[in-house]
Design an enzyme around this catalytic site. Structure first.
Site, PDB file in Angstrom:
ATOM      1  N   SER A   1       0.845  -1.194   0.000  1.00 38.85           N
ATOM      2  CA  SER A   1       0.000   0.000   0.000  1.00 38.85           C
ATOM      3  C   SER A   1       0.876   1.238   0.000  1.00 38.85           C
ATOM      4  O   SER A   1       2.010   1.209   0.473  1.00 38.85           O
ATOM      5  CB  SER A   1      -0.888   0.026   1.238  1.00 38.85           C
ATOM      6  OG  SER A   1      -0.100   0.226   2.395  1.00 38.85           O
ATOM      7  N   ASP A   2       0.342   2.325  -0.533  1.00 35.26           N
ATOM      8  CA  ASP A   2       0.975   3.604  -0.265  1.00 35.26           C
ATOM      9  C   ASP A   2       0.811   3.860   1.233  1.00 35.26           C
ATOM     10  O   ASP A   2      -0.018   3.242   1.894  1.00 35.26           O
ATOM     11  CB  ASP A   2       0.354   4.723  -1.107  1.00 35.26           C
ATOM     12  CG  ASP A   2       1.291   5.915  -1.261  1.00 35.26           C
ATOM     13  OD1 ASP A   2       2.238   6.056  -0.435  1.00 35.26           O
ATOM     14  OD2 ASP A   2       1.101   6.722  -2.189  1.00 35.26           O
ATOM     15  N   TRP A   3       1.606   4.764   1.748  1.00 37.66           N
ATOM     16  CA  TRP A   3       1.692   4.936   3.210  1.00 37.66           C
ATOM     17  C   TRP A   3       0.384   5.463   3.805  1.00 37.66           C
ATOM     18  O   TRP A   3       0.017   6.615   3.626  1.00 37.66           O
ATOM     19  CB  TRP A   3       2.862   5.855   3.532  1.00 37.66           C
ATOM     20  CG  TRP A   3       4.149   5.110   3.748  1.00 37.66           C
ATOM     21  CD1 TRP A   3       5.007   5.286   4.806  1.00 37.66           C
ATOM     22  CD2 TRP A   3       4.741   4.075   2.945  1.00 37.66           C
ATOM     23  NE1 TRP A   3       6.069   4.409   4.704  1.00 37.66           N
ATOM     24  CE2 TRP A   3       5.936   3.660   3.589  1.00 37.66           C
ATOM     25  CE3 TRP A   3       4.378   3.416   1.774  1.00 37.66           C
ATOM     26  CZ2 TRP A   3       6.759   2.650   3.081  1.00 37.66           C
ATOM     27  CZ3 TRP A   3       5.198   2.402   1.268  1.00 37.66           C
ATOM     28  CH2 TRP A   3       6.362   2.044   1.914  1.00 37.66           C
ATOM     29  N   GLY A   4      -0.326   4.569   4.474  1.00 32.34           N
ATOM     30  CA  GLY A   4      -1.626   4.956   5.014  1.00 32.34           C
ATOM     31  C   GLY A   4      -2.751   4.756   4.022  1.00 32.34           C
ATOM     32  O   GLY A   4      -3.874   5.185   4.259  1.00 32.34           O
ATOM     33  N   GLY A   5      -2.458   4.086   2.905  1.00 34.09           N
ATOM     34  CA  GLY A   5      -3.461   3.898   1.859  1.00 34.09           C
ATOM     35  C   GLY A   5      -4.320   2.659   2.050  1.00 34.09           C
ATOM     36  O   GLY A   5      -5.155   2.350   1.208  1.00 34.09           O
TER      37      GLY A   5
END
Ligand SMILES: *[C@@H]1O[C@H](CO)[C@@H](O)[C@H](O)[C@H]1NC(C)=O
Ligand SMILES: *[C@@H]1O[C@H](CO)[C@@H](O)[C@H](O)[C@H]1NC(C)=O
Ligand SMILES: *[C@@H]1O[C@H](CO)[C@@H](O)[C@H](O)[C@H]1NC(C)=O
Ligand SMILES: *[C@@H]1O[C@H](CO)[C@@H](O)[C@H](O)[C@H]1NC(C)=O
Ligand SMILES: *[C@@H]1O[C@H](CO)[C@@H](O)[C@H](O)[C@H]1NC(C)=O
Ligand SMILES: *[C@@H]1O[C@H](CO)[C@@H](O)[C@H](O)[C@H]1NC(C)=O
Ligand SMILES: *[C@@H]1O[C@H](CO)[C@@H](O)[C@H](O)[C@H]1NC(C)=O
Ligand SMILES: *[C@@H]1O[C@H](CO)[C@@H](O)[C@H](O)[C@H]1NC(C)=O
Ligand SMILES: *[C@@H]1O[C@H](CO)[C@@H](O)[C@H](O)[C@H]1NC(C)=O
Ligand SMILES: *[C@@H]1O[C@H](CO)[C@@H](O)[C@H](O)[C@H]1NC(C)=O
Ligand SMILES: *[C@@H]1O[C@H](CO)[C@@H](O)[C@H](O)[C@H]1NC(C)=O
Ligand SMILES: *[C@@H]1O[C@H](CO)[C@@H](O)[C@H](O)[C@H]1NC(C)=O
Length: 815
Positions: A303-307
């Site tokens: 995932s993208d960071w916090g996605g």
């Protein structure tokens, strides 16, 4: 089976509404294209309306990855369920992303680091030219060399995974804040750049992470708005949904990612925003359907960071690794709970998630690790990275990290030389009149602009730095400069050879508001060099397309009094240049973000040591209002799901749009001058494949998809001649015009080949463009296949998208 049925149904619908087919199966009629967001969000939203493509396919270890796949299988067989949960969940630690070690198995964990132009959280590392800059070289070898050199630095610092390169954003909107991290507003050029960069990274031993998959074409509302008074996941408004129809998805946005899979990229990073209604990191159509099934991707999706916005649905939707592991938005919550982590253990134990899916996640993570030999003598994480890591500082660490490696290793090697060369070769000469360039030993030089001099406020650029050369943009895609050669410094050094007078004025307000003849002494300078900059960063879209800090007024002020005004821009990309036709502006150079050797690179070009050969990877319009597809920046409603971005321009982005609408532009896609001149002649197109049926042969899927799509079916050759009197390089480009039988909406011409060629004066060379089946196909939404349309193709070769010199017509023959 459900998936197939869905496509048949949606395909039939699509056929009857002339391509009004949404990627998620929602049909829309042709005349509805202009509509903005309907109040009724159930049409595409809310959340979760992309078709389900389940279950998530297992990796199979095809091709070169076979042996590594077997090792990964053995590894996973030894893991406890808690260790399995650790393997798929990030933890706060020394790197930007961390997978913890399993000492009993000799697994040292994984260190993931930004970004696309440098290992960002590091000391004694190089800052390379940005994606947009290197794309401007149109040079396959340089793209590879940069990827390789960057990979060496990541590896030497102990990073297993480089969060690079970028094909999303592709450049749908001129304003998008991160376009400069990626390459070109064209899928073909971006595809080549992805492939070369990934091979470079991975040949150096580091895992590449193409990102952001997919539809990440703006920054505004890329993440949900959270209630500041609520829990970490208490959403007020969901992130923007990029709503993309199936054909546009394949022919534009997915295209370069297909090259990335074919280049055997280890991992993919899914995007923040929603895609056709559901979050990109749990969108099973995108992750399971497009990426793992259609393209045969064998690596893992992080995932993208916090996605990550769910546990079980993300895992089932195809997400393999949750980064950075905690809950909530980027940066807010290192170490706080996780949709994954212990929840993976719970979900397996209570029977919600099949353990074989978790095993597949880990096999996907470990296969590239073994394939790249990262289990053998991989350098340890440099402890200095931990000191510089503001994202998860030591105070947030929960798990144990033994940082026993040597601190502050210098990993730069001789890369400065390559960086200097890269940025010089990437410089695009947009205008050159009255033989302004190259400079001929000027004795009196005046330098203007706040972009020319030293950066006085720190090693990592920020938007607020008024003074100083801008050689990289902002956000996770930036770099920490160990030094930066400013243009002023480099020009002073060079001008000494001519005992020249060098005067400089770096305050834009002063320049813009004064008569510059009051500034310089004693006479009008031989050359007035104006350095302008344009900032762009992650997390924000650009507000305008002009140069920053009153740059236009600076140019006007100088050009009023100096008949040899030479403008150099250091910019994230598209700028409108209202002074481009000013008679005293004799030359314009677009240098983009050149990296740490900025000054040396531009001096090489200004003085003619390097003959510029850069070409624009986007279009410069006459007026900012000429661009289509602006980001969605405002809503008049406040519904939870109301942020929608309709990609209604479909295939018509950048030159595809300007061509389709016949809009005249300042400098078109592919444009770039040289200090010499070139000619093109003798086009010849030869059918290479014996037979070219419309439908490709159904071959077993390999990374990149059906191998038949990558087979060369035509070879087009032209002769390119240096007709001037200095050595130089140019980039002949091949554009394809599809036959009339191709469905409506096909752009008038599309880039399908380019080759940079360096020639001595008078020299002539034959250049070949090998056209693959995909290059001459369109995505058919009904059959869900790439088809070669019937009829005559027009192949045009020239020096830009609007400077076409030779034309060949072909009609593929099926026998
Ligand atoms: C919203 O659209 C859906 C699908 O077209 C329809 O079934 C529903 O009745 C609409 N709701 C409203 C409030 O218009
Ligand atoms: C993945 O492989 C496992 C066996 O390891 C099998 O049980 C499972 O059904 C497979 N999943 C899919 C989607 O094929
Ligand atoms: C959060 O709390 C503050 C202070 O009570 C209040 O002003 C604000 O409106 C609240 N925000 C939301 C989104 O509820
Ligand atoms: C499990 O997920 C929930 C969110 O669904 C989260 O609140 C909780 O902290 C997670 N548990 C752990 C142990 O991470
Ligand atoms: C199983 O565990 C997962 C993760 O904690 C949770 O989301 C899910 O609701 C649980 N299911 C059941 C049936 O208890
Ligand atoms: C850290 O080092 C200690 C001592 O050698 C060792 O027992 C421990 O397993 C190591 N931990 C990790 C995470 O490598
Ligand atoms: C730049 O010039 C303007 C106008 O002369 C002046 O007001 C301003 O203070 C100068 N800025 C700096 C940093 O010297
Ligand atoms: C600038 O000053 C010079 C010398 O006084 C004068 O000749 C010229 O017209 C002025 N230029 C402008 C644009 O005002
Ligand atoms: C160009 O520069 C000359 C001075 O070299 C000046 O006299 C002339 O007015 C300028 N032209 C324009 C259009 O500003
Ligand atoms: C600028 O003006 C000077 C003086 O009139 C002239 O000698 C020179 O050739 C001009 N330069 C250009 C680039 O037009
Ligand atoms: C750009 O277009 C806008 C809107 O059509 C117009 O108002 C403006 O004057 C144009 N600007 C230029 C520099 O042509
Ligand atoms: C295409 O033409 C080039 C230039 O003549 C040649 O080098 C290349 O081998 C050709 N490729 C094929 C597939 O025929």
């Amino acid at each position: 089976m459900a998936r197939v049925a869905q496509f048949v149904v949606s395909g039939l619908l699509a056929a009857t509404v002339a391509n009004g087919q949404s990627f998620d199966g929602t049909s829309r009629s042709e005349d509805a294209f202009s509509y903005v967001q309907p109040e009724n969000t159930t049409i595409l939203g809310p959340y979760g309306h992309s078709p389900a493509v389940l279950p998530s396919p297992n990796a199979t270890g095809t091709g070169e990855w076979k042996e590594a796949y077997a090792k990964a299988q053995e590894f996973v067989a030894k893991l406890t369920i808690d260790e399995k949960a650790d393997m798929v969940t990030g933890q706060p630690g020394p790197c930007v992303g961390n997978i913890v070690a399993i000492p009993r198995l000799g697994f040292p964990g994984l260190c993931l680091q930004d970004g696309p132009l440098a290992i960002r959280v590091a000391d004694y590392a190089s800052v390379f030219a940005a994606g947009v800059t290197v794309a401007s070289t149109w040079d396959r070898d340089l793209l590879y060399e940069r990827g390789y050199a960057m990979g060496q630095e990541f590896k030497a610092k102990g990073a297993h995974v480089a969060l690079s390169p970028v094909a999303g954003p592709l450049g749908r909107s001129a304003y998008a804040g991160r376009n400069w991290e990626g390459f070109a507003a064209d899928p073909y050029l971006t595809g080549v750049a992805m492939e070369k960069t990934i091979r470079g990274h991975q040949d150096a031993g580091v895992q590449a992470t193409p990102k952001h998959f997919i539809g990440n074409e703006q920054e505004t509302q890329r993440n949900p708005t959270y209630n500041p008074n609520g829990t970490l996941t208490d959403v007020i408004q969901e992130a923007l949904s990029s709503n993309i129809d199936d054909r546009t998805m394949h022919e534009l946005y997915l295209w370069p990612f297909a090259n990335a899979v074919r280049a055997q990229a280890a991992s993919f990073m899914c995007a923040y925003q929603r895609l056709n209604g559901s979050y990109a990191c749990e969108n099973s159509k995108a992750l399971n359907g497009l990426l793992k099934e259609e393209l045969g991707f064998q690596g893992y999706v992080m995932s993208d960071w916090g996605g990550t916005h769910s546990g079980v649905s993300s895992i089932e939707g195809g997400l393999d690794m949750n980064m950075p592991g905690g809950l909530g938005a980027y940066g807010k919550t290192p170490g706080v709970g996780s949709f994954f982590g212990k929840n993976v253990t719970y979900a397996v134990n209570n029977g919600t998630v099949d353990e074989s899916r978790v095993d597949d996640m880990i096999i996907r993570i470990m296969t590239p690790y073994y394939w790249l030999g990262q289990d053998e003598d991989y350098p340890e994480v440099d402890p200095s990275s931990a000191d510089l890591n503001t994202f998860s500082p030591r105070s947030t660490w929960i798990r144990e990290f033994n940082l026993t490696g040597e601190r502050s290793r210098d990993v730069r090697g001789d890369h400065a030389e390559l960086i200097r060369k890269l940025a010089a070769e990437a410089t695009v000469l947009l205008k050159n009149e009255k033989q302004a360039l190259p400079l001929k030993a000027p004795k009196n030089i005046a330098i203007f602009g706040n972009d020319a001099g030293e950066n006085t406020m720190g090693a990592v650029n920020e938007a607020t730095f008024e003074f100083g050369n801008l050689a990289a943009g902002g956000g996770s895609g930036t770099g920490r400069f160990t030094y930066l050669v400013s243009p002023l410094e480099a020009i002073k050094t060079r001008a000494k050879e001519d005992d020249a007078l060098v005067q400089y004025f770096l305050n834009n307000t002063q320049i813009a508001t004064n008569n510059v003849t009051d500034l310089w002494v004693p006479a009008t300078p031989d050359a007035c060099l104006v350095f302008l900059k344009t900032w762009a960063e992650e997390g924000a879209d650009r507000e305008h397309l002009t140069v920053d800090y009153n740059g236009n007024e600076v140019v006007e002020s100088v050009a009023k009094s100096c008949n040899n005004t030479i403008v150099i821009t250091h910019s994230s990309g598209i700028n409108v240049l209202p002074w481009a036709n000013h008679p005293n502006v004799t030359a314009i150079l677009a240098a983009h973000y050149p990296g740490q050797e900025a000054g040396n690179s531009i001096v090489d070009v200004l003085y003619g040591d390097v003959n510029p050969a850069g070409h624009l990877p986007y279009t410069i319009a006459k007026n900012a209002t000429d661009y289509n597809a602006p980001p969605t920046t405002e809503l008049s409603t406040d519904g939870t799901h109301d942020w929608q971005s309709w990609f209604d321009e479909k295939l018509e982005i950048d030159y595809r749009y300007f061509d389709a609408k016949n809009i005249s532009v300042q400098y078109e896609f592919g444009f770039g001058l040289s200090y010499t001149t070139f000619s093109i002649s003798d086009i010849n197109a030869e059918q290479v494949a014996e037979s070219i049926p419309s439908i490709p042969e159904d071959q077993p899927i390999q990374p990149g998809g059906n191998p038949a799509l990558w087979e060369t079916i035509y070879n087009v050759t032209v002769a390119v001649t240096n007709s001037g009197d200095v050595k130089g390089a140019t980039v002949p480009q091949l554009y394809v015009t599809f036959p009339d039988s191709t469905p409506e909406g096909t752009p008038p011409k599309q880039l399908r080949g380019f080759e940079k060629v360096s020639l001595a004066p008078g020299e002539s060379r034959t250049v070949g463009f090998e056209l693959m089946r995909r290059d001459l196909s369109y995505w058919d939404i009904v059959s869900q296949k790439w088809l070669v349309p019937e009829g005559e193709f027009v192949l045009s070769v020239g020096f830009s998208s609007r400077d076409l010199k030779e034309v060949a017509k072909i009609t593929p023959v099926s026998v």
